[in-house]
Motif scaffolding. Sequence first.
Motif, PDB file in Angstrom:
ATOM      1  N   TYR A  62      79.596 -20.943  42.506  1.00 27.25           N
ATOM      2  CA  TYR A  62      78.465 -21.794  42.105  1.00 27.25           C
ATOM      3  C   TYR A  62      78.957 -23.115  41.501  1.00 27.25           C
ATOM      4  CZ  TYR A  62      74.903 -18.098  42.673  1.00 27.25           C
ATOM      5  OH  TYR A  62      74.041 -17.153  43.169  1.00 27.25           O
ATOM      6  N   VAL A  63      79.935 -23.023  40.613  1.00 26.50           N
ATOM      7  CA  VAL A  63      80.464 -24.231  39.973  1.00 26.50           C
ATOM      8  C   VAL A  63      81.108 -25.139  41.019  1.00 26.50           C
ATOM      9  CG1 VAL A  63      82.173 -25.130  38.336  1.00 26.50           C
ATOM     10  CG2 VAL A  63      80.782 -23.141  37.725  1.00 26.50           C
ATOM     11  N   ALA A  64      81.880 -24.551  41.926  1.00 26.15           N
ATOM     12  CA  ALA A  64      82.529 -25.341  42.980  1.00 26.15           C
ATOM     13  C   ALA A  64      81.503 -26.046  43.857  1.00 26.15           C
ATOM     14  CB  ALA A  64      83.421 -24.445  43.829  1.00 26.15           C
ATOM     15  N   ASN A  65      80.334 -25.423  44.022  1.00 28.10           N
ATOM     16  CA  ASN A  65      79.281 -25.994  44.854  1.00 28.10           C
ATOM     17  C   ASN A  65      78.251 -26.791  44.050  1.00 28.10           C
ATOM     18  OD1 ASN A  65      80.324 -24.991  47.280  1.00 28.10           O
ATOM     19  ND2 ASN A  65      79.366 -22.997  46.982  1.00 28.10           N
ATOM     20  N   LYS A  66      78.629 -27.139  42.822  1.00 27.54           N
ATOM     21  CA  LYS A  66      77.774 -27.975  41.959  1.00 27.54           C
ATOM     22  C   LYS A  66      76.451 -27.305  41.612  1.00 27.54           C
ATOM     23  CE  LYS A  66      80.912 -31.160  42.345  1.00 27.54           C
ATOM     24  NZ  LYS A  66      81.889 -31.363  41.239  1.00 27.54           N
TER      25      LYS A  66
ATOM     26  N   PHE B 289      80.757 -26.845  30.728  1.00 26.17           N
ATOM     27  CA  PHE B 289      81.498 -28.107  30.665  1.00 26.17           C
ATOM     28  C   PHE B 289      81.260 -28.930  31.926  1.00 26.17           C
ATOM     29  CE2 PHE B 289      85.172 -30.936  30.660  1.00 26.17           C
ATOM     30  CZ  PHE B 289      85.223 -31.319  29.336  1.00 26.17           C
ATOM     31  N   SER B 290      81.262 -28.254  33.072  1.00 23.86           N
ATOM     32  CA  SER B 290      81.001 -28.937  34.335  1.00 23.86           C
ATOM     33  C   SER B 290      79.592 -29.529  34.356  1.00 23.86           C
ATOM     34  CB  SER B 290      81.179 -27.957  35.496  1.00 23.86           C
ATOM     35  OG  SER B 290      80.972 -28.599  36.736  1.00 23.86           O
ATOM     36  N   ASN B 291      78.684 -28.879  33.614  1.00 24.77           N
ATOM     37  CA  ASN B 291      77.292 -29.352  33.526  1.00 24.77           C
ATOM     38  C   ASN B 291      77.085 -30.309  32.362  1.00 24.77           C
ATOM     39  OD1 ASN B 291      74.773 -29.138  34.877  1.00 24.77           O
ATOM     40  ND2 ASN B 291      73.949 -27.840  33.263  1.00 24.77           N
ATOM     41  N   GLN B 292      78.195 -30.712  31.729  1.00 28.52           N
ATOM     42  CA  GLN B 292      78.208 -31.668  30.617  1.00 28.52           C
ATOM     43  C   GLN B 292      77.498 -31.146  29.376  1.00 28.52           C
ATOM     44  OE1 GLN B 292      76.866 -35.496  32.113  1.00 28.52           O
ATOM     45  NE2 GLN B 292      78.620 -35.700  33.466  1.00 28.52           N
ATOM     46  N   ASN B 293      77.460 -29.822  29.229  1.00 29.97           N
ATOM     47  CA  ASN B 293      76.938 -29.213  28.006  1.00 29.97           C
ATOM     48  C   ASN B 293      78.129 -28.919  27.091  1.00 29.97           C
ATOM     49  OD1 ASN B 293      74.456 -29.134  29.412  1.00 29.97           O
ATOM     50  ND2 ASN B 293      74.883 -27.088  30.178  1.00 29.97           N
ATOM     51  N   VAL B 294      78.620 -29.943  26.426  1.00 30.89           N
ATOM     52  CA  VAL B 294      79.891 -29.823  25.710  1.00 30.89           C
ATOM     53  C   VAL B 294      79.805 -28.818  24.560  1.00 30.89           C
ATOM     54  CG1 VAL B 294      81.645 -31.062  24.380  1.00 30.89           C
ATOM     55  CG2 VAL B 294      80.596 -32.134  26.375  1.00 30.89           C
TER      56      VAL B 294
ATOM     57  N   GLU C  71      72.928 -22.248  38.026  1.00 31.46           N
ATOM     58  CA  GLU C  71      72.907 -20.877  38.533  1.00 31.46           C
ATOM     59  C   GLU C  71      74.076 -20.073  37.962  1.00 31.46           C
ATOM     60  OE1 GLU C  71      72.102 -20.263  42.728  1.00 31.46           O
ATOM     61  OE2 GLU C  71      71.306 -22.293  42.879  1.00 31.46           O
ATOM     62  N   ALA C  72      75.222 -20.742  37.841  1.00 30.71           N
ATOM     63  CA  ALA C  72      76.396 -20.073  37.261  1.00 30.71           C
ATOM     64  C   ALA C  72      76.132 -19.706  35.808  1.00 30.71           C
ATOM     65  CB  ALA C  72      77.620 -20.979  37.356  1.00 30.71           C
ATOM     66  N   ILE C  73      75.531 -20.618  35.062  1.00 27.08           N
ATOM     67  CA  ILE C  73      75.239 -20.374  33.647  1.00 27.08           C
ATOM     68  C   ILE C  73      74.253 -19.219  33.490  1.00 27.08           C
ATOM     69  CG2 ILE C  73      74.116 -21.366  31.602  1.00 27.08           C
ATOM     70  CD1 ILE C  73      75.293 -24.115  32.567  1.00 27.08           C
ATOM     71  N   LYS C  74      73.219 -19.218  34.312  1.00 25.58           N
ATOM     72  CA  LYS C  74      72.229 -18.135  34.249  1.00 25.58           C
ATOM     73  C   LYS C  74      72.872 -16.785  34.541  1.00 25.58           C
ATOM     74  CE  LYS C  74      67.801 -16.660  36.241  1.00 25.58           C
ATOM     75  NZ  LYS C  74      66.730 -16.993  37.220  1.00 25.58           N
ATOM     76  N   LEU C  75      73.685 -16.742  35.590  1.00 27.78           N
ATOM     77  CA  LEU C  75      74.360 -15.501  35.976  1.00 27.78           C
ATOM     78  C   LEU C  75      75.293 -15.017  34.872  1.00 27.78           C
ATOM     79  CD1 LEU C  75      75.285 -13.343  38.036  1.00 27.78           C
ATOM     80  CD2 LEU C  75      76.920 -15.042  38.907  1.00 27.78           C
ATOM     81  N   LEU C  76      76.147 -15.915  34.382  1.00 26.84           N
ATOM     82  CA  LEU C  76      77.161 -15.529  33.398  1.00 26.84           C
ATOM     83  C   LEU C  76      76.555 -15.180  32.043  1.00 26.84           C
ATOM     84  CD1 LEU C  76      79.816 -18.205  34.365  1.00 26.84           C
ATOM     85  CD2 LEU C  76      80.102 -15.730  34.603  1.00 26.84           C
ATOM     86  N   SER C  77      75.490 -15.863  31.673  1.00 27.48           N
ATOM     87  CA  SER C  77      74.838 -15.560  30.393  1.00 27.48           C
ATOM     88  C   SER C  77      74.309 -14.132  30.396  1.00 27.48           C
ATOM     89  CB  SER C  77      73.699 -16.548  30.126  1.00 27.48           C
ATOM     90  OG  SER C  77      74.190 -17.856  29.963  1.00 27.48           O
TER      91      SER C  77
END
Length: 208
Positions: free
Chosen positions: A32-36, A67-72, A40-46
């Motif tokens: 998901y992260v590789a495909n921007k 981090f990739s989503n700029q949520n530092v 979806e990645a955050i929802k899954l991992l959370s």
Amino acid sequence: AHDNEGAEKLFKQAYDIDPSNITAAYNLAGSYVANKKESEAIKLLSGIAKSNPKDAGIYARLGDAHFSNQNVNEARNAYEKAYALDSNYPSIPMKLGVIYSMNNKLNKAEKMLEKAVEQNPEDSKTLANLASVLLANKKPEEAIRAAKKSLQGKVAADTYITLGQSYDSIKEAKNALISYEKAMALGKSTPELLTRVKELKEFVAKQG
């Protein structure tokens, strides 16, 4: 084979077959992260983290997604949880060090980047980041050592700038000038740098 879309499709199939498979979830999130598709990645991992609260790898991947989503801040929280679970988890100290630097928490950044160098002593990027933080923490001699070691692995203009500033701070004009000139030879050019190089050239010439 760099087929990220294909990888995502297959990892999604694997995860759908067995949602309790952490490895499948981890790999799907990476796709998901590789495909921007960071959200979806955050929802899954959370969701996975709630049922696997002691899995450092899940929090590490969650930090990457944030981090990739700029949520530092969210990335920092996830990385801190990963680090608390496993202080030797690969790359977490380096990533925390970078975030602490961004947040101007320089003492924490120094500690984490030193840990990162212990993990990977020859990594030029980590050494360069450490050199920059050491200089900011008014430890120019240590910054010089870290910058020089970084440059042994990878020549970089920004690292030469850090090296030059470190020499500048301890009044070693000749070494500072050499470092700045090497940065310029690598394409670094700012009005401040050009002015400082001119000043140092005049100073060194007067010193003979």
